[in-house]
Design a protein around this motif. Sequence first.
Motif, mmCIF file in Angstrom:
data_model
loop_
_atom_site.group_PDB
_atom_site.id
_atom_site.type_symbol
_atom_site.label_atom_id
_atom_site.label_comp_id
_atom_site.label_asym_id
_atom_site.label_seq_id
_atom_site.Cartn_x
_atom_site.Cartn_y
_atom_site.Cartn_z
ATOM 1 N N LEU A 35 0.821 -1.209 0.000
ATOM 2 C CA LEU A 35 0.000 0.000 0.000
ATOM 3 C C LEU A 35 0.855 1.259 0.000
ATOM 4 O O LEU A 35 0.561 2.223 -0.717
ATOM 5 N N LEU A 36 1.914 1.267 0.800
ATOM 6 C CA LEU A 36 2.780 2.444 0.837
ATOM 7 C C LEU A 36 3.436 2.683 -0.519
ATOM 8 O O LEU A 36 3.565 3.825 -0.972
ATOM 9 N N LYS A 37 3.840 1.608 -1.168
ATOM 10 C CA LYS A 37 4.444 1.775 -2.489
ATOM 11 C C LYS A 37 3.436 2.337 -3.481
ATOM 12 O O LYS A 37 3.758 3.225 -4.278
ATOM 13 N N CYS A 38 2.196 1.845 -3.429
ATOM 14 C CA CYS A 38 1.161 2.357 -4.327
ATOM 15 C C CYS A 38 0.888 3.831 -4.057
ATOM 16 O O CYS A 38 0.757 4.635 -4.986
ATOM 17 N N LEU A 39 0.809 4.212 -2.788
ATOM 18 C CA LEU A 39 0.565 5.606 -2.443
ATOM 19 C C LEU A 39 1.716 6.495 -2.893
ATOM 20 O O LEU A 39 1.505 7.628 -3.327
ATOM 21 N N ALA A 40 2.937 5.969 -2.807
ATOM 22 C CA ALA A 40 4.106 6.752 -3.196
ATOM 23 C C ALA A 40 4.127 7.072 -4.676
ATOM 24 O O ALA A 40 4.776 8.027 -5.106
ATOM 25 N N GLU A 41 3.391 6.302 -5.469
ATOM 26 C CA GLU A 41 3.330 6.551 -6.904
ATOM 27 C C GLU A 41 2.342 7.662 -7.253
ATOM 28 O O GLU A 41 2.225 8.070 -8.409
ATOM 29 N N CYS A 42 1.593 8.163 -6.264
ATOM 30 C CA CYS A 42 0.661 9.281 -6.439
ATOM 31 C C CYS A 42 -0.407 9.028 -7.499
ATOM 32 O O CYS A 42 -0.603 9.841 -8.406
ATOM 33 N N PRO A 43 -1.129 7.908 -7.419
ATOM 34 C CA PRO A 43 -2.233 7.706 -8.362
ATOM 35 C C PRO A 43 -3.413 8.586 -7.986
ATOM 36 O O PRO A 43 -3.395 9.276 -6.955
ATOM 37 N N ALA A 44 -4.467 8.564 -8.810
ATOM 38 C CA ALA A 44 -5.665 9.332 -8.484
ATOM 39 C C ALA A 44 -6.413 8.705 -7.321
ATOM 40 O O ALA A 44 -7.218 9.368 -6.665
ATOM 41 N N GLY A 45 -6.185 7.441 -7.071
ATOM 42 C CA GLY A 45 -6.819 6.749 -5.961
ATOM 43 C C GLY A 45 -6.342 5.319 -5.903
ATOM 44 O O GLY A 45 -5.750 4.810 -6.863
ATOM 45 N N VAL A 46 -6.575 4.652 -4.773
ATOM 46 C CA VAL A 46 -6.216 3.252 -4.604
ATOM 47 C C VAL A 46 -7.467 2.488 -4.166
ATOM 48 O O VAL A 46 -8.106 2.852 -3.176
ATOM 49 N N VAL A 47 -7.807 1.455 -4.931
ATOM 50 C CA VAL A 47 -8.923 0.583 -4.594
ATOM 51 C C VAL A 47 -8.348 -0.769 -4.195
ATOM 52 O O VAL A 47 -7.612 -1.391 -4.974
ATOM 53 N N LEU A 228 8.502 9.495 2.716
ATOM 54 C CA LEU A 228 7.807 8.215 2.780
ATOM 55 C C LEU A 228 8.698 7.156 2.127
ATOM 56 O O LEU A 228 8.882 7.155 0.916
ATOM 57 N N PRO A 229 9.310 6.255 2.921
ATOM 58 C CA PRO A 229 10.181 5.227 2.336
ATOM 59 C C PRO A 229 9.368 4.073 1.767
ATOM 60 O O PRO A 229 8.334 3.686 2.319
ATOM 61 N N VAL A 230 9.809 3.545 0.640
ATOM 62 C CA VAL A 230 9.217 2.353 0.050
ATOM 63 C C VAL A 230 10.343 1.416 -0.369
ATOM 64 O O VAL A 230 11.523 1.761 -0.273
ATOM 65 N N VAL A 231 9.983 0.234 -0.844
ATOM 66 C CA VAL A 231 10.975 -0.801 -1.127
ATOM 67 C C VAL A 231 12.025 -0.332 -2.124
ATOM 68 O O VAL A 231 13.215 -0.603 -1.953
ATOM 69 N N ASP A 232 11.601 0.378 -3.162
ATOM 70 C CA ASP A 232 12.542 0.741 -4.227
ATOM 71 C C ASP A 232 12.862 2.226 -4.260
ATOM 72 O O ASP A 232 13.176 2.777 -5.300
ATOM 73 N N GLY A 233 12.809 2.890 -3.113
ATOM 74 C CA GLY A 233 13.167 4.300 -3.091
ATOM 75 C C GLY A 233 12.401 5.050 -2.025
ATOM 76 O O GLY A 233 12.153 4.538 -0.938
ATOM 77 N N LYS A 234 12.008 6.276 -2.361
ATOM 78 C CA LYS A 234 11.282 7.103 -1.392
ATOM 79 C C LYS A 234 10.536 8.195 -2.134
ATOM 80 O O LYS A 234 10.833 8.510 -3.300
#
Length: 243
Positions: A35-47, A228-234
């Motif tokens: 979830l944190l990785k998905c949020l870090a990508e800044c999509p319009a929303g996460v379902v 916000l740290p994620v697996v492949d960066g921040k």
Amino acid sequence: MGELRWEVGETGAVTLVGLSGSLGLAGVPAVRGVLLKCLAECPAGVVVDLSGLEVSQATLLTVFPAVLGRTADWPAVPVVLAAPSASAAAALARTSVPALIPVHPTVESAVDAVRGGHPMPRVRLHLRPTDAASGQARALVEDACTAWGLDGIRNEAMVIATELADNAARHARTEFTVTVTYRAPMLHLAVRDRAHEPARLRRAATADGPPGKGLLLVDEFATGWGTLPVVDGKTTWAVVRAG
């Protein structure tokens, strides 16, 4: 149901996270990381699709509001749960999660809610770590603030964008993405790079060099900021209050 599995996809600008299998205590860190990785990508929303999920303990579902708690100021990304299985629905009913995160009966209705609930202006630019990057980020924010009628915070936002981009280009030294989103009353700025070292505020010179003036400026002009740290960066983010 077997071990926990997840699949990440996209429909339009909305990220879909499908969870299946059994959610036990050992699977909570994995869900949090996804979830944190998905949020870090800044999509319009996460379902988050719960249709294939079996839940061993209702309290494990608090991973969803816990993740949102970590990102309370940023990012400007709505998260909704969808299509809970009988097991997940029963577990949700025993928690306060539905009061904190919207739950929809189908994935389709969840996606429609994200798209149509509160559409947010958003612009994004992918940049290389060059000397020109900070100026390009600055121009992106200037144009966005002008288009969205945010003249009152345009200068502050431009300074912040310049410094965040410069920090990514000089220190992360990877390609990075600048995302600007307006979710009234906050303008959200995010710079996503592929380096793991968190952005640090240095108020005094160190053995590595002089004070970090860029982040001092971010700290001065932003309503709030962080990493916000994620697996492949921040992702390094900042918010500015409009009005």
